[in-house]
Design a protein around this motif. Structure first.
Motif, mmCIF file in Angstrom:
data_model
loop_
_atom_site.group_PDB
_atom_site.id
_atom_site.type_symbol
_atom_site.label_atom_id
_atom_site.label_comp_id
_atom_site.label_asym_id
_atom_site.label_seq_id
_atom_site.Cartn_x
_atom_site.Cartn_y
_atom_site.Cartn_z
ATOM 1 N N GLN A 194 0.835 -1.202 0.000
ATOM 2 C CA GLN A 194 0.000 0.000 0.000
ATOM 3 C C GLN A 194 0.868 1.249 0.000
ATOM 4 O O GLN A 194 1.849 1.342 0.731
ATOM 5 N N ILE A 195 0.499 2.207 -0.827
ATOM 6 C CA ILE A 195 1.144 3.513 -0.861
ATOM 7 C C ILE A 195 0.064 4.543 -0.561
ATOM 8 O O ILE A 195 -0.878 4.723 -1.334
ATOM 9 N N ASP A 196 0.178 5.204 0.574
ATOM 10 C CA ASP A 196 -0.828 6.167 1.023
ATOM 11 C C ASP A 196 -0.330 7.576 0.745
ATOM 12 O O ASP A 196 0.568 8.072 1.424
ATOM 13 N N MET A 197 -0.899 8.215 -0.252
ATOM 14 C CA MET A 197 -0.556 9.596 -0.586
ATOM 15 C C MET A 197 -1.768 10.507 -0.418
ATOM 16 O O MET A 197 -1.901 11.523 -1.089
ATOM 17 N N SER A 198 -2.650 10.126 0.471
ATOM 18 C CA SER A 198 -3.852 10.928 0.723
ATOM 19 C C SER A 198 -3.565 11.988 1.777
ATOM 20 O O SER A 198 -2.670 11.837 2.613
ATOM 21 N N ILE A 199 -4.338 13.065 1.739
ATOM 22 C CA ILE A 199 -4.215 14.099 2.761
ATOM 23 C C ILE A 199 -4.626 13.540 4.119
ATOM 24 O O ILE A 199 -4.008 13.850 5.142
ATOM 25 N N LYS A 200 -5.648 12.695 4.140
ATOM 26 C CA LYS A 200 -6.070 12.087 5.396
ATOM 27 C C LYS A 200 -4.917 11.285 6.009
ATOM 28 O O LYS A 200 -4.639 11.387 7.214
ATOM 29 N N GLY A 201 -4.233 10.496 5.197
ATOM 30 C CA GLY A 201 -3.110 9.711 5.692
ATOM 31 C C GLY A 201 -1.971 10.588 6.170
ATOM 32 O O GLY A 201 -1.322 10.312 7.181
ATOM 33 N N GLN A 202 -1.724 11.687 5.443
ATOM 34 C CA GLN A 202 -0.665 12.604 5.836
ATOM 35 C C GLN A 202 -0.976 13.240 7.188
ATOM 36 O O GLN A 202 -0.100 13.354 8.057
ATOM 37 N N LEU A 203 -2.223 13.651 7.379
ATOM 38 C CA LEU A 203 -2.615 14.251 8.660
ATOM 39 C C LEU A 203 -2.495 13.252 9.804
ATOM 40 O O LEU A 203 -2.071 13.602 10.910
ATOM 41 N N GLU A 204 -2.856 12.003 9.531
ATOM 42 C CA GLU A 204 -2.747 10.976 10.572
ATOM 43 C C GLU A 204 -1.296 10.741 10.961
ATOM 44 O O GLU A 204 -0.983 10.535 12.134
ATOM 45 N N ARG A 205 -0.392 10.765 9.972
ATOM 46 C CA ARG A 205 1.022 10.568 10.272
ATOM 47 C C ARG A 205 1.585 11.742 11.073
ATOM 48 O O ARG A 205 2.420 11.560 11.962
ATOM 49 N N ILE A 206 1.129 12.956 10.757
ATOM 50 C CA ILE A 206 1.560 14.124 11.524
ATOM 51 C C ILE A 206 1.087 14.007 12.967
ATOM 52 O O ILE A 206 1.829 14.280 13.916
ATOM 53 N N GLU A 207 -0.179 13.582 13.128
ATOM 54 C CA GLU A 207 -0.718 13.426 14.481
ATOM 55 C C GLU A 207 0.067 12.377 15.261
ATOM 56 O O GLU A 207 0.406 12.582 16.440
ATOM 57 N N GLU A 208 0.364 11.260 14.629
ATOM 58 C CA GLU A 208 1.134 10.212 15.298
ATOM 59 C C GLU A 208 2.519 10.716 15.692
ATOM 60 O O GLU A 208 3.033 10.421 16.775
ATOM 61 N N ASP A 209 3.123 11.509 14.822
ATOM 62 C CA ASP A 209 4.448 12.043 15.101
ATOM 63 C C ASP A 209 4.409 12.989 16.303
ATOM 64 O O ASP A 209 5.272 12.951 17.185
ATOM 65 N N LEU A 210 3.389 13.843 16.339
ATOM 66 C CA LEU A 210 3.264 14.786 17.450
ATOM 67 C C LEU A 210 3.032 14.051 18.771
ATOM 68 O O LEU A 210 3.597 14.420 19.812
ATOM 69 N N LEU A 211 2.194 13.024 18.730
ATOM 70 C CA LEU A 211 1.943 12.250 19.938
ATOM 71 C C LEU A 211 3.205 11.542 20.404
ATOM 72 O O LEU A 211 3.476 11.439 21.607
ATOM 73 N N ALA A 212 3.980 11.049 19.463
ATOM 74 C CA ALA A 212 5.230 10.369 19.814
ATOM 75 C C ALA A 212 6.208 11.346 20.446
ATOM 76 O O ALA A 212 6.886 11.029 21.422
ATOM 77 N N ARG A 213 6.281 12.564 19.910
ATOM 78 C CA ARG A 213 7.163 13.575 20.481
ATOM 79 C C ARG A 213 6.731 13.938 21.904
ATOM 80 O O ARG A 213 7.556 14.090 22.794
ATOM 81 N N ALA A 214 5.407 14.111 22.086
ATOM 82 C CA ALA A 214 4.895 14.462 23.399
ATOM 83 C C ALA A 214 5.199 13.369 24.411
ATOM 84 O O ALA A 214 5.540 13.632 25.558
ATOM 85 N N SER A 215 5.077 12.113 23.949
ATOM 86 C CA SER A 215 5.333 10.986 24.836
ATOM 87 C C SER A 215 6.797 10.935 25.243
ATOM 88 O O SER A 215 7.140 10.693 26.402
ATOM 89 N N LYS A 216 7.699 11.201 24.312
ATOM 90 C CA LYS A 216 9.125 11.182 24.607
ATOM 91 C C LYS A 216 9.511 12.342 25.519
ATOM 92 O O LYS A 216 10.387 12.223 26.357
#
Length: 284
Positions: A194-216
């Motif tokens: 699967q190759i996800d180039m959707s805006i929805k997927g991009q936003l989800e990855r940004i959210e996951e990244d922010l949550l990971a940063r907050a957790s660290k």
């Protein structure tokens, strides 16, 4: 109200739906039952011997599409109580009105005689898998936020061809407005790649990244830093999003050990966050 009425209704609807069914019914490779595989193999070999593989394949896609759309016909054919001769009459009418090849017509009659017409859907799927193997064809599903025009589909097909090395690419377009913009490509056995180039997927990855940063970060300072990262990305615009979120081919490659696949997809660019989804997401 009886089988004859259902068959006549299905026959009239079939011709009108045929073109759409050809596009909609192609499926990624998946395991078929032994019975379905045996019958599909026999049909493929016969069609190849008669130089009619493409024609028969079109017929089988149409049959599959109708079975998925017409529950009445599907139920009638699968019903063991329904008379075999009545089933043959219905199928013969459908085949004649839709211009099926003689090989397909005879094959459908054989399935009725062998009491295997209930497996028709599985046989259609197994036939498609064997067709792809015999013609070096990769079937890929492209889910987009809005309908992609022919040029965009051709660009995507070329990218998949470069990635997979297949001689032929069959695209199956789908529309899912919840993606907001961009598209998702699924290919490989059972759609495993699967190759996800959707805006929805991009936003989800940004959210996951922010949550990971907050957790660290572990506290307000860490969360503040994460918030700063979000602000910087907002200021950086699409370029920052592409650099950090971008094409999930990198993520998919990491999960599946597909580093080579990532390198081959360098010609694909992710959609910017403010994109209105006109389909201009492929370059190179």
């Amino acid at each position: 109200g009886g089988p004859g009425g259902r068959g006549a209704m299905a026959s009239r609807a079939f011709a009108a739906r045929r073109a759409g069914a050809r596009r909609a019914a192609a499926v990624p490779c998946r395991a078929a039952s032994q019975v379905a595989d045996q019958y599909a193999t026999a049909l493929v070999e016969l069609a190849k011997d008669k130089n009619a593989l493409e024609a028969v394949r079109g017929d089988m896609l149409s049959v599959k599409g109708l079975l998925e759309q017409d529950a009445a016909l599907n139920g009638f054919l699968a019903n063991p109580v329904s008379e075999g001769e009545r089933k043959k009459q219905v199928l013969a009418t459908v085949a004649a009105e839709s211009g099926f090849d003689a090989i397909t017509q005879n094959f459908l009659g054989l399935l009725v005689d062998k009491a295997r017409i209930k497996n028709l859907g599985e046989i259609c799927d197994a036939f498609e898998v064997l067709y792809c193997e015999n013609t070096d064809t990769e079937t890929a599903t492209v889910v987009s936020a809005s309908k992609l025009d022919g040029d965009k589909q051709l660009e995507i097909a070329k990218q998949i061809q470069r990635l997979t090395g297949r001689k032929n690419i069959k695209l199956v377009p789908r529309v899912d407005e919840s993606l907001l913009g961009g598209f998702i490509i699924k290919f490989g056995k059972s759609g495993s790649m699967q190759i996800d180039m959707s805006i929805k997927g991009q936003l989800e990855r940004i959210e996951e990244d922010l949550l990971a940063r907050a957790s660290k970060g572990g506290g307000p300072a860490g969360r503040s830093a994460a918030g700063g990262g979000e602000s910087r990305e907002s200021e950086g615009g699409a370029g920052a999003g592409a650099a950090r979120g971008g094409c999930c081919c990198r993520e998919a490659a990491a999960r599946r050990g597909g580093g080579a696949a990532e390198r081959k997809m360098q010609g694909v660019a992710p959609p910017p966050l403010n994109n209105s989804c006109r389909g201009n997401h492929m370059i190179g």
